[in-house]
Design an enzyme around this catalytic site. Structure first.
Site, PDB file in Angstrom:
ATOM      1  N   SER A 203       5.478 -18.210 -11.526  1.00  0.00           N
ATOM      2  CA  SER A 203       3.955 -18.913 -10.962  1.00  0.00           C
ATOM      3  C   SER A 203       4.502 -20.264 -11.013  1.00  0.00           C
ATOM      4  O   SER A 203       5.551 -20.637 -10.199  1.00  0.00           O
ATOM      5  CB  SER A 203       3.057 -19.046 -12.209  1.00  0.00           C
ATOM      6  OG  SER A 203       1.822 -19.137 -11.660  1.00  0.00           O
ATOM      7  N   ASP A 271      -4.073   5.062  -2.814  1.00  0.00           N
ATOM      8  CA  ASP A 271      -3.186   5.493  -3.889  1.00  0.00           C
ATOM      9  C   ASP A 271      -2.385   6.493  -3.542  1.00  0.00           C
ATOM     10  O   ASP A 271      -1.010   6.361  -3.676  1.00  0.00           O
ATOM     11  CB  ASP A 271      -4.083   5.745  -4.909  1.00  0.00           C
ATOM     12  CG  ASP A 271      -3.199   5.819  -6.328  1.00  0.00           C
ATOM     13  OD1 ASP A 271      -1.963   5.901  -6.189  1.00  0.00           O
ATOM     14  OD2 ASP A 271      -3.756   5.789  -7.367  1.00  0.00           O
ATOM     15  N   ASP A 274       1.588   7.105  -1.115  1.00  0.00           N
ATOM     16  CA  ASP A 274       2.693   6.882  -1.467  1.00  0.00           C
ATOM     17  C   ASP A 274       3.425   8.222  -2.170  1.00  0.00           C
ATOM     18  O   ASP A 274       4.399   8.289  -2.633  1.00  0.00           O
ATOM     19  CB  ASP A 274       3.201   5.738  -2.509  1.00  0.00           C
ATOM     20  CG  ASP A 274       2.051   5.729  -3.339  1.00  0.00           C
ATOM     21  OD1 ASP A 274       1.720   6.933  -4.023  1.00  0.00           O
ATOM     22  OD2 ASP A 274       1.825   4.707  -4.129  1.00  0.00           O
ATOM     23  N   ASP A 278      -1.269   7.682  -8.950  1.00  0.00           N
ATOM     24  CA  ASP A 278      -1.112   7.249 -10.166  1.00  0.00           C
ATOM     25  C   ASP A 278      -1.409   5.758 -10.436  1.00  0.00           C
ATOM     26  O   ASP A 278      -1.106   5.159 -11.383  1.00  0.00           O
ATOM     27  CB  ASP A 278       0.474   7.093 -10.270  1.00  0.00           C
ATOM     28  CG  ASP A 278       1.090   6.056  -9.037  1.00  0.00           C
ATOM     29  OD1 ASP A 278       0.498   5.783  -8.295  1.00  0.00           O
ATOM     30  OD2 ASP A 278       2.371   6.080  -9.058  1.00  0.00           O
ATOM     31  N   ASP A 437      -0.955  -9.270  -7.119  1.00  0.00           N
ATOM     32  CA  ASP A 437      -0.939 -10.763  -7.427  1.00  0.00           C
ATOM     33  C   ASP A 437      -2.131 -11.512  -6.873  1.00  0.00           C
ATOM     34  O   ASP A 437      -2.306 -11.836  -5.784  1.00  0.00           O
ATOM     35  CB  ASP A 437       0.300 -11.479  -7.144  1.00  0.00           C
ATOM     36  CG  ASP A 437       0.275 -13.033  -7.906  1.00  0.00           C
ATOM     37  OD1 ASP A 437      -0.920 -13.514  -8.176  1.00  0.00           O
ATOM     38  OD2 ASP A 437       1.245 -13.310  -8.280  1.00  0.00           O
ATOM     39  N   HIS A 475       0.094 -10.726 -11.905  1.00  0.00           N
ATOM     40  CA  HIS A 475       0.782 -12.038 -12.105  1.00  0.00           C
ATOM     41  C   HIS A 475       1.255 -12.185 -13.468  1.00  0.00           C
ATOM     42  O   HIS A 475       0.543 -12.615 -14.351  1.00  0.00           O
ATOM     43  CB  HIS A 475      -0.445 -13.125 -11.784  1.00  0.00           C
ATOM     44  CG  HIS A 475      -0.011 -14.709 -11.628  1.00  0.00           C
ATOM     45  ND1 HIS A 475       0.565 -15.001 -10.477  1.00  0.00           N
ATOM     46  CD2 HIS A 475       0.415 -15.696 -12.521  1.00  0.00           C
ATOM     47  CE1 HIS A 475       0.874 -16.154 -10.498  1.00  0.00           C
ATOM     48  NE2 HIS A 475       0.549 -16.619 -11.689  1.00  0.00           N
TER      49      HIS A 475
HETATM   50 CA   LIG Z   1       0.292   6.060  -5.601  1.00  0.00          CA
END
Ligand SMILES: [Ca+2]
Length: 552
Positions: A203, A271, A274, A278, A437, A475
């Site tokens: 940061s 979600d 990929d 999860d 973030d 973050h």
């Molecule tokens: Ca996933």
């Protein structure tokens, strides 16, 4: 030491080897203690500090034994002191330098956070390291940090910026001043200079890491910059623009419940792209393809656009999301010619937690209950740009303050990616950001890296910079609270010449059973192989491209 052992052996023919070793250790400890205590009260002249100061003074040098209660850093010398300002009304830069008895010939400077103002002691872990791993000091690094030249109660209290030297110290200069004082102390203690000097931070600390690489390349061989706030001017003016959108009326504020509704819609759409549901959106590009503003509107708009509860969004709330999902343009350039700040990751899985505030009306003097965007906006517009403490941050008009804004940008931003000097000397940099973030936005680091690649070309950039975008990481926290050994990877690169490839991150959220994922070199990302332990990094491959299009 060998001589001392011989003397002991000659004087004590009846002694056994263990006794000799113990006596040698005692001699070493006595010597380390003496060398430490000799630093007490040391005055360091301004001529040994590469920027204007009134010199520095060691206030205390204390010898800390490995067996001291609560100490997990081994035996070291803890040095506290102050670097005196040229302006007698500006505060000292308070510093701490820790000098281990068993030194590994390296020096590690650690960065701060927010508007700094708290002494960075260097006694704890490096930014985002695995908490159970040894600290850098325990590994033998000289560690150091500072309070950046002022003390605050935390947050974005910017009163220090009313003093020009104090502001310039925070803006940039404290980095080198503290470095130079520490180098002098290293030379006094060990009679040698560090073989390698590193900087690590997240940061504002990541910003400070990029300052070190760009402004003081001769002083540093290795840099780790996590989610750097390198362009504070644009970041905080974008925050002010977005805070205005958020608080324009009671109908435009997004409550924590509404934010959960948005996140649920985004995760529902993204979600699984990929390969595994999860709680982590690893295919950002795939998500950007399916979760557009139009898709969100189709899914969540309240009937007739009027607020009817937490499960839908009014037209006012949708307009706020749209403002967050769009780049901010200042309308004129600041340092290095930058004039925009990228979109927030609200449609990529950033959850914002309570970062949009607890109520539809922000406080006059922000607290951590207020929206992060508003806290940042208030700190910078009041104390840094206008220096008018009566200012209402939501009425600030950047167009009327262009001259001061560009001046401020030159003092505290690190916008330029021309790291030629750092690269030419053989410096190495590891850059990371979390894909969700919400405090800065991952796209700010993505932009930095992509500008750097444009400046140097991919092949040259690969010789000195590695960038990792970590899915599910926010973050310093997040749904995947990634912890990893960036310092170790950097040291192997700088000292051993082996560039880092895929690293490994562990999620330290207690409910996630220490699950592990590969940290893929940008732009690749971890895709589930379709079988295998979902908590094992080996069940994922680093791939490029967009899973949504791959599966069609
Ligand atoms: Ca996933």
């Amino acid at each position: 030491m060998k001589q001392a052992a011989t003397v002991v052996l000659l004087l004590c023919l009846a002694c056994d080897i263990d006794t000799i070793a113990a006596q040698n250790a005692a001699t070493t400890a006595d010597s380390a203690r003496q060398k430490c205590l000799a630093l007490n009260g040391l005055n360091i002249s301004s001529s040994s500090i590469g920027l204007p100061t009134n010199g520095a003074t060691v206030v205390s040098a204390a010898f800390v034994q490995a067996s001291d209660a609560g100490n997990t850093n081994g035996e070291f010398c803890k040095v506290l002191g102050g670097i005196h300002a040229v302006d007698p009304t500006a505060p000292d830069i308070k510093f701490e330098v820790n000098l281990p008895t068993r030194w590994n010939n390296r020096m590690l400077q650690m960065g701060g956070g927010g508007f700094d103002g708290t002494l960075v002691t260097g006694l704890g872990g490096a930014s985002n390291q695995i908490p159970t791993s040894p600290t850098p000091l325990a590994l033998g690094y000289v560690t150091l940090g500072s309070d950046s030249g002022h003390e605050t109660a935390g947050g974005f209290d910017g009163r220090f910026a009313l003093n020009a030297e104090s502001f310039a110290n925070f803006g940039r200069l404290q980095i080198k001043k503290t470095h130079d004082v520490a180098t002098t102390l290293v030379q006094k203690r060990y009679g040698a200079s560090p073989r390698h000097s590193y900087f690590i931070g997240g940061s504002q600390g990541g910003h400070e890491a990029l300052i070190a690489a760009f402004f003081y390349p001769a002083d540093y061989d290795g840099i780790v910059a996590h989610y750097p706030a390198y362009d504070l001017t644009l970041m905080h003016l974008a925050a002010q623009y977005r805070a205005r959108a958020l608080f324009r009326s009671p109908d435009t504020w997004i409550s924590p419940d509404k934010m959960k509704t948005i996140a649920t819609a985004v995760y529902g759409a993204c979600d699984g792209l990929d390969g595994i549901t999860d709680g982590i959106i690893s295919s950002v590009a795939g998500c950007n393809r399916v979760m557009t503003m139009d898709a969100l509107r189709a899914k969540l708009r309240c009937p007739d656009g009027r607020d009817t509860g937490a499960t839908c969004l009014s037209d006012g709330q949708l307009s706020t999301v749209d403002t967050f999902n769009t780049a901010f343009s200042l309308g004129f350039p600041v340092s290095a010619g930058l004039s925009t700040f990228p979109k927030l990751a609200i449609l990529d899985g950033a959850t914002f937690l309570n970062a949009l505030g607890r109520t539809a009306t922000p406080s006059k003097w922000p607290t951590n209950q207020d929206a992060t965007q508003y806290q940042e906006a208030a700190g910078t517009t009041r104390y840094v740009i206008t220096r008018d403490l009566t200012l209402d941050p939501l009425t600030f008009d950047a167009g009327k303050w262009a001259t001061r804004i560009t001046e401020v940008s030159e003092i505290w931003d690190a916008n330029s990616v021309d790291l030629s000097q750092f690269m030419s000397k053989g410096g190495k940099m590891i850059l990371t950001v979390g894909s969700i973030d919400h405090t800065i936005t991952p796209y700010n680091t993505v932009n930095y890296y992509e500008r750097l690649v444009t400046r140097f070309g991919q092949a040259v950039a690969d010789t000195f910079v590695r960038f990792y975008r970590i899915p599910g990481f926010a973050h310093g926290n997040g749904l995947f609270n990634a912890k990893f050994d960036a310092l170790g990877a950097l040291d192997v690169w700088v000292d051993g010449g082996r560039a880092p490839g895929t690293l490994e991150a562990v999620d330290i959220n207690p409910e996630n059973h220490q699950r592990r994922r590969p940290m893929c070199v940008y732009p690749s990302w971890p895709q589930y192989k379709g079988s295998g332990d979902v908590n094992a990094a080996s069940s994922f491959s680093c791939v490029t491209g967009d899973a949504a299009s791959q599966t069609k």
